[in-house]
Every structure is written in C-alpha cells, then in structure tokens.
Enzyme design. Structure first.
Site, PDB file in Angstrom:
ATOM      1  CG  PHE A 151      -1.499 -97.360  28.421  1.00 23.75           C
ATOM      2  CD1 PHE A 151      -1.691 -97.963  29.652  1.00 23.75           C
ATOM      3  CD2 PHE A 151      -1.410 -95.971  28.365  1.00 23.75           C
ATOM      4  CE1 PHE A 151      -1.806 -97.199  30.810  1.00 23.75           C
ATOM      5  CE2 PHE A 151      -1.524 -95.212  29.515  1.00 23.75           C
ATOM      6  CZ  PHE A 151      -1.722 -95.821  30.745  1.00 23.75           C
ATOM      7  CB  CYS A 262       3.948-106.706  30.006  1.00 28.49           C
ATOM      8  SG  CYS A 262       4.985-105.710  28.912  1.00 28.49           S
ATOM      9  CE  LYS A 265       7.996-105.953  33.191  1.00 25.57           C
ATOM     10  NZ  LYS A 265       8.217-104.532  33.500  1.00 25.57           N
ATOM     11  CE  LYS A 325      -0.535-110.084  22.089  1.00 24.32           C
ATOM     12  NZ  LYS A 325      -0.906-108.723  22.539  1.00 24.32           N
TER      13      LYS A 325
END
Length: 437
Positions: A151, A262, A265, A325
C-alpha cells in the site's frame, strides 16, 4: 529474506526490511539497476530512501544481485515485488514477470520457505501461482505461497513500509502467519492492524482501494463540471464535504485527475477482471471513472485554448509540473506531460519545469522544452498551467512572476493555488470548477 524485483516497490521493500533488522538480498535481472543499488544509488526519486539504502548497505544486512539461485538458496522468506503492467493489447494485467519470479524462486529453493506475493495482481492469480509452485518446487520441501499486498504511496513509500496503516495476510497457515508476524513485528508492536483473510480477498484489497480513490477523484471532477455550469466554487464545496467524517477531504481536489503507474492500470485491470467474472456493474462504474478522469485532460487543454483566444499555434505556454504527483520523478501516464505534449502538437511552444522529473520527462518527450526554474518557465508565457502541485509552485511569488509573463494568465489544474492571492497580484486566474477572473 529475498526480494525479487528492485523497482519502486522492491527496492523500497528490501531497504525497509533491512532497516527492520533482517538479512536481505534484492534480486533483479537488470544488471545496471543492481549495480546502482549496490553502490548506494537509488535509480528513482523517493524522499528518505537514499539515506536508508546507504545506511543498511554499510551494516552488511543488505545486498543486491542478479544471481537468483544463490539468493533464493539462502532465504527463508521470499517476496515477489515485480511489476504487473497493463498488457499492450487489452486492459488485462501482464503477469509474465510475476510468474517468472515465482517460478525462479520455486526452482531454486533448498529449504522450507514462505513465498510472499506483494505485487498487485488480478484476483485468482495467487491460486494459479500456488499450482505453479507445487509443480516447480523440489520434492519434500514445505513451501507456502501467501499474499501480502503493498500500500505504498509514492513520495511516502519509506514511511508506508516501516509504519503501515494496515497489514493484510492472505491465505496463510498458522505457521506462515507466525513467520510474517515476526517479519512485521515492529509495525505490529506500534499498533498496525493485521487483517488475516483468504487469497482472493487479499488480492482484491489493493485494487479496490485504488479503485475507490480513483472514484472519489472522478466524482469531484464530475461535480466540478456542475459547479462551472452553475457558477459555484468546487474548492469551497469540497471543503464543506470534507467536514463530513464519512467522506473526508482527501482526494477531493478537482483538477487534472489521476495518473502514474498504479491507479490507471489497476482500475483497468480490475475492470477487465470484473467483466471476466460477470460483475458487470463494477465494470460499468470503473469505465465511467476512467472516462471522467481522461476527460479532465481534454478540459485543461480546452481552457488553455480559450486563454489563448482559440488557438495555441505559436503561443508560449509555461507548464509547471511533469511528474504525475509531487514528491516523485515518476512520469508514467502523467496527466501533466499528456497535456503538455497535446498542446505542443497543436503548435504551442511549451516549456516545462519540474523540480525532480525534468530528466525523466525529457527522455520520454524530448521535443518539449525544459526550464531550470519557475521563472524561466513563466518568462514570456501567454498562459501558465500548474499541472503538478509541488510546494514550490504553491508557494511561488505571484507578484514577482506576473511581470515576467507575456500575458499574466494562469490555469490552476490542481485546485491548490490561493486564487485571490494570484488575482490580487494581477493574474487572470482560472481553475476547474472555480470562477475565472
């Protein structure tokens, strides 16, 4: 332990496991990547990782190699951290690397082991990999394959690995669970919750989390369109929504939408897998999420065209941001670069500046121009686009920059700038879902 794959996930995980006190060998087929890591050089930008890499190389607990046989032969716990990119011909995930890594581990085992999948895979993958391990592992060994999804957030990966907000263990026996609780003993002692579940649920947790975040982003972007039509301010609206504990303020910034390696896709892979399983409502929902997200890029391009009088041909456009980002140099599926390249194709003279992603952007889009600072990107611009929300851009001196531009027009495509401050400094400010002035 071994970590197969030393990309973003694998390198971070290997370093973090060494930091937790384990003897770790990172394995990759890329000799250049292995040599760089062994020399203490991280081949991507991630705050805090270079220092931690250097520290743990010096302890002797961490090493990197291309020799999978020797690494696996010595290991007790083997992490699969390779990539699962989107297939070229469909939305399905490409599982070749996961299958190859798992096969390599199984074939070179010399003692009982736990194989831990961390890569993001379609539900049902782990069950097939268990069959592969059973067929490839040497007879007589006790080998268990389990799933422990990652995560990580780029820019905060070290923190997320050493201090996870949850640890999911899928398909574990009592023995494997005990081993993994030893692996994660430090974060567990800090209070990280452990969720023990079956393989399919563990596989679905990461992609479901990404799908939910993507849905939240696309929701506020859809509402931004309503705000524009109604004369409302989506930023204030999002602030008000965020006070609701059931909703929260995070991921409610209207703007250019999500990108990176991430979310796009992963939601497409989940969409594909849901369709295979006959869960058509999930497929339809994710299709809309994806379409809204991609539409935001077109919306920003349209705003740039409007700011330039309907055409960007021979217009000078300053683009602030290339990474998908802040706090990363990752430009995979970057909305910022997508918009910059699209405007370039329409005849604009586009100059891009990013504090960290300039070199990676240049390799992918060498036809764009690149600046070494904000002022250089703004100089002579007919319009300035803020496409990545780096602090350097949010804290820029609007009054100092205004005289540098040919026309003091700025489009905040991330919903983070203080609109009134820029307007007071003489800029014509436009933001998605916010009133232009």
């Amino acid at each position: 332990m071994t970590v197969l794959g030393t990309g973003y996930l694998g390198a971070t995980h290997a370093v973090a496991m060494a930091e937790l006190g384990f003897d770790v060998t990172g394995v990759d087929t890329d000799q250049g990547k292995v040599e760089a890591l062994q020399a203490g050089k991280v081949p991507f930008f991630e705050p805090g990782l270079p220092e931690l890499l250097e520290k743990n190389l010096q302890t002797g607990r961490l090493r990197f190699t291309t020799d999978v046989a020797s690494a696996v032969a010595q290991g007790d716990v083997h992490f699969v951290c390779v990539g699962t990119p989107q297939q070229r011909t469909s939305h399905a995930a490409d599982l070749r690397f996961v299958e190859a890594a798992t096969t390599a581990i199984a074939r070179h085992l010399t003692k009982d082991a736990v194989i831990v999948g961390k890569s993001t895979v379609p539900v049902g993958t782990a069950a097939r990999l268990r069959e592969l391990v059973a067929a490839e592992a040497p007879a007589g060994l006790d080998v268990e394959l389990v799933w422990n999804p990652e995560f990580l957030r780029e820019g905060k990966a070290v923190q997320d690995t050493l201090h996870p907000d949850r640890i999911v263990l899928g398909g574990v026996s009592a023995k494997a669970e005990a081993i993994l609780r030893r692996v994660y003993a430090t974060p567990i002692a800090e209070g990280a919750p452990v969720v023990v579940t079956d393989l399919p649920t563990a596989e679905l947790v990461k992609v479901s989390a990404n799908a939910f975040l993507a849905t939240k982003i696309s929701f506020i972007n859809a509402i931004a369109g309503v705000c524009e039509a109604a004369g409302a301010d989506v930023t204030v609206l999002a602030d008000a929504l965020g006070h609701d504990a059931r909703i929260g303020r995070q991921f409610l910034d209207a703007g250019l939408g999500f990108g990176g390696g991430c979310l796009p896709k992963d939601i497409r892979a989940l969409m594909h897998r849901a369709n295979e399983l006959g869960a058509y409502r999930a497929t339809a929902l994710l299709q809309q999420v994806d379409e809204i997200n991609m539409g935001q890029r077109e919306r920003v391009i349209d705003l740039a065209l409007e700011a330039c009088g309907g055409s960007v041909l021979n217009k000078r456009i300053g683009v602030l941001g290339a990474a998908f980002k802040p706090l990363t140099d990752d430009v995979r599926d970057s909305p910022a670069l997508n918009v910059a390249a699209a405007l370039h194709l329409r005849g604009a003279q586009v100059t891009v500046y990013d504090p960290e992603a300039g070199d990676t952007a240049r390799r992918l889009f060498p036809t764009l121009s690149y600046a070494t600072g904000v002022e250089e990107a703004v100089e002579g611009a007919d319009v300035v686009l803020v496409l990545t929300e780096w602090d350097e851009f949010l804290q820029a001196d609007a009054a100092k920059l205004a005289p540098l531009a040919h026309q003091a027009k700025i489009i905040d495509a991330r919903g983070k700038l203080q609109a009134n401050a820029w307007r007071d400094a003489g800029w014509q400010f436009t933001g998605l879902g916010r009133t232009a002035a």
